[in-house]
Design a protein around this motif. Structure first.
Motif, short mmCIF file in Angstrom:
data_model
loop_
_atom_site.label_atom_id
_atom_site.label_comp_id
_atom_site.label_asym_id
_atom_site.label_seq_id
_atom_site.Cartn_x
_atom_site.Cartn_y
_atom_site.Cartn_z
N SER A 159 0.86 -1.19 0.00
CA SER A 159 0.00 0.00 0.00
C SER A 159 0.89 1.23 0.00
CB SER A 159 -0.89 0.00 1.25
OG SER A 159 -0.09 0.14 2.42
N ASP A 175 -1.31 8.37 -5.02
CA ASP A 175 -2.37 7.50 -4.51
C ASP A 175 -3.18 7.04 -5.72
OD1 ASP A 175 -4.50 6.20 -3.39
OD2 ASP A 175 -4.93 7.73 -1.89
N HIS A 235 -5.57 4.93 -5.83
CA HIS A 235 -6.92 4.48 -5.52
C HIS A 235 -7.85 5.68 -5.30
CE1 HIS A 235 -4.53 0.84 -4.72
NE2 HIS A 235 -5.62 0.22 -5.16
#
Length: 283
Positions: A121, A248, A250
């Protein structure tokens, strides 16, 4: 390989016929699959240039399944990278144990080994232990002796991408994105990165968190997705990785970086010290 998005109802009609036959043949050869025809397709999210699926079958062992990764190549991506180069790189990495094994190919995609590891992540990139593992793995990657010419590809790509961006932009868009300034900066950077002290290695060029996996039992790192991989100054690959810490993928705006998240000097120095401590060709 990306986060699970959703299971698709019944499977086969959504996949190329030739690919389905390869999948069924793989499952039949394993011998422990209950029914090679009963495959489940799960779409994975987070992939930017391909459609990526997890394919799985129930086995004769309760609560155990066989899995592979199924990748359909995206359309219109040839402006960004050479698909033939990417396939050659994947096959080389597969043969040398550097990534998932290649299990099958079809005209517009391939089937890969499912790696039993967790995709990182964004926050993982800031973890000091994981960052150290990435630095060592990056050095190992840079030292790979890939077959073929070892020419730097960075400047040719930048000029090509800029040319396409200008051709698709309105004058006000070109001005907003400072495309003329970028055109002036490329030769300046090229001269700096062409000095004799710059180390050239085989670079990944897209080392964002979605392209890094960790086996949490062995603490081993696997780098995946080689679409942009080529010989380049290794300093570029390191700097690009730092920029990926500000990304990022997402969100609705994955292309916009938050440079408040860019690593500070101490964090960058720690990464580079670990990188340089890993033995290899570039010292």
């Amino acid at each position: 390989m990306g986060a699970v998005e959703n299971a698709l109802d019944n499977t086969e009609h959504r996949l190329p016929g030739e690919a389905v036959e390869i999948l069924k043949s793989l499952a039949a050869n394993w011998g422990d699959v209950l029914d090679p025809n009963e495959l489940q397709v799960i779409r994975l999210k987070g992939a930017m240039t391909n459609q990526v699926f997890q394919i799985k079958w129930p086995t004769k062992t309760e609560d155990v399944s066989r899995k592979v990764i199924f990748r359909i190549y995206g359309e219109g991506v040839e402006v960004f990278f050479d698909r033939d180069d990417e396939i050659r790189t994947f096959e080389f990495m597969s043969k040398h144990g550097q990534g998932p094994r290649l299990l099958g190919r079809f005209p517009n995609g391939r089937i890969e080994e499912f790696i039993h590891a967790r995709t990182l992540s964004a926050s993982d990139l800031r973890d000091t232990e994981i960052s150290s593992l990435i630095a060592s793995k990056m050095k190992e990657f840079h030292d790979l002796d890939m077959p073929g010419q070892k020419n730097v590809r960075l400047w040719e790509r930048l000029r090509n991408w800029l040319r396409v961006a200008k051709s698709l932009s309105l004058p006000e868009e070109a001005e907003a994105f400072c495309l003329d300034n970028i055109e002036e900066e490329i030769p300046i950077l090229e001269e700096e990165f062409s000095q004799a002290y710059q180390c050239i290695g085989f670079c990944h060029n897209d080392l964002q968190y979605g392209n890094i996996m960790i086996d949490e039992e062995t603490n081993s790192i696997t780098i995946i997705d080689y679409e942009y991989a080529s010989y380049n100054p290794v300093a570029f690959d390191i700097a690009n990785h730092f920029c990926e810490m500000a990304a990022d993928y997402h969100t609705e705006t994955p292309h916009i970086l938050d440079f408040n998240k860019y690593p500070g000097l101490e964090e960058r120095q720690r990464f580079v010290r670990t990188y340089l401590s890993f033995s290899g060709t570039c010292e």
